[in-house]
Write an enzyme that holds these catalytic residues in place. Sequence first.
Site, PDB file in Angstrom:
ATOM      1  N   HIS A   1      58.683  34.234  24.723  1.00 55.25           N
ATOM      2  CA  HIS A   1      57.865  35.299  25.290  1.00 55.25           C
ATOM      3  C   HIS A   1      56.375  35.159  24.989  1.00 55.25           C
ATOM      4  O   HIS A   1      55.536  35.560  25.783  1.00 55.25           O
ATOM      5  CB  HIS A   1      58.366  36.641  24.743  1.00 55.25           C
TER       6      HIS A   1
ATOM      7  N   ASP B   1      52.358  40.390  28.602  1.00 48.43           N
ATOM      8  CA  ASP B   1      53.307  41.463  28.301  1.00 48.43           C
ATOM      9  C   ASP B   1      52.781  42.768  28.924  1.00 48.43           C
ATOM     10  O   ASP B   1      52.490  42.797  30.112  1.00 48.43           O
ATOM     11  CB  ASP B   1      53.508  41.533  26.776  1.00 48.43           C
TER      12      ASP B   1
END
Length: 341
Positions: A307, A110
């Site tokens: 994610h 991320d």
Amino acid sequence: MSQDVTPFTPAGARHRLVDVPGGRIHLVEQGTGPLVLLVHGFPELWHSWRHQLPALAAAGYRAVAIDVRGYGRSSAPDAVEAYRIGAHVEDNVAVVRALGEETAVIVGHDWGSTIAADSALLRPDVFTAVGLFGVPYTPRGGMRPTDAFAMIGGDEEFYVSHFQQPGRAEAEIEQDVRGWLSGFYATLAGDTKPASGEGAVFFVPKGGKLSDRFVTDRPSWLTDEELDFCAAEFERTGFTGALNRYRTMDRDWEDLAGQDGAPVTQPSLFVAGELDASIAWLADAIKAFPSTLPGLVSSHLLEGCGHWVQQERPDEVNRLLTAWLDSLDGPTTTQGPTRTR
């Protein structure tokens, strides 16, 4: 610091605080061998690498997961300017030095992926290879980031724009830190994400909140005890330090003017979940890897994964990560993206 900071600290790992130019960085380390520095994203902690620490140690590496500045037990300066990308790169270099090493492989997820890529870009003398999880490398471009994000969403506001005003997102999140974290984690996870319209969660309707479109299920890969720990850390620190990373994007763009369009040339790895919305938004960045990541060794999209790749699919990620690390000792060949079930 005590080895028993959390009940899920891997056996044999230890917690440390090391000095950096901007204060101190908290880290958890395990194993001996070549150094692998693990950098988390938003809104996470060192804890997001809890499955990788013992796996890397068993494979013969010294695995070190940090709390990024502004998070957890690391220093959290007040000024927004203290969170620009150069400061994070300096932190990472200082951690490597504090551990008595000259070089390291850096791996990020991320926001940590961006920090890792820019660390490799700006300090290739220190970071000899880079692993990127979830967010592909996107070189500095011609448009100021906040201008680009302001153009997204039409009548609704893209989440990055929503995060820009100090105090605004904090007012929403800090009303119910545990509930907000649980909803954010679940909404972006492969096993609990919405079946349709999943990208809508990143857009805030007028007068609404980002959390209005969260799902309520807790993802299966996060225990109640672990969620309690994450929530307690953010209850203690607040979210301003974490959100300030978003608020320095224009400053980063200015600071990186000399690296406009620059590739990251070290050996690299990319791993993402095929259900991660970032993969759709940044599809052009992935297509550009032959020029932006010329040292790419392998690229993997994990089917059915969202994610939080290293938490959702720890065994698979550990296998890919250790295989890539092992390959760095010998000849490498660039591979195209592969899909893994």
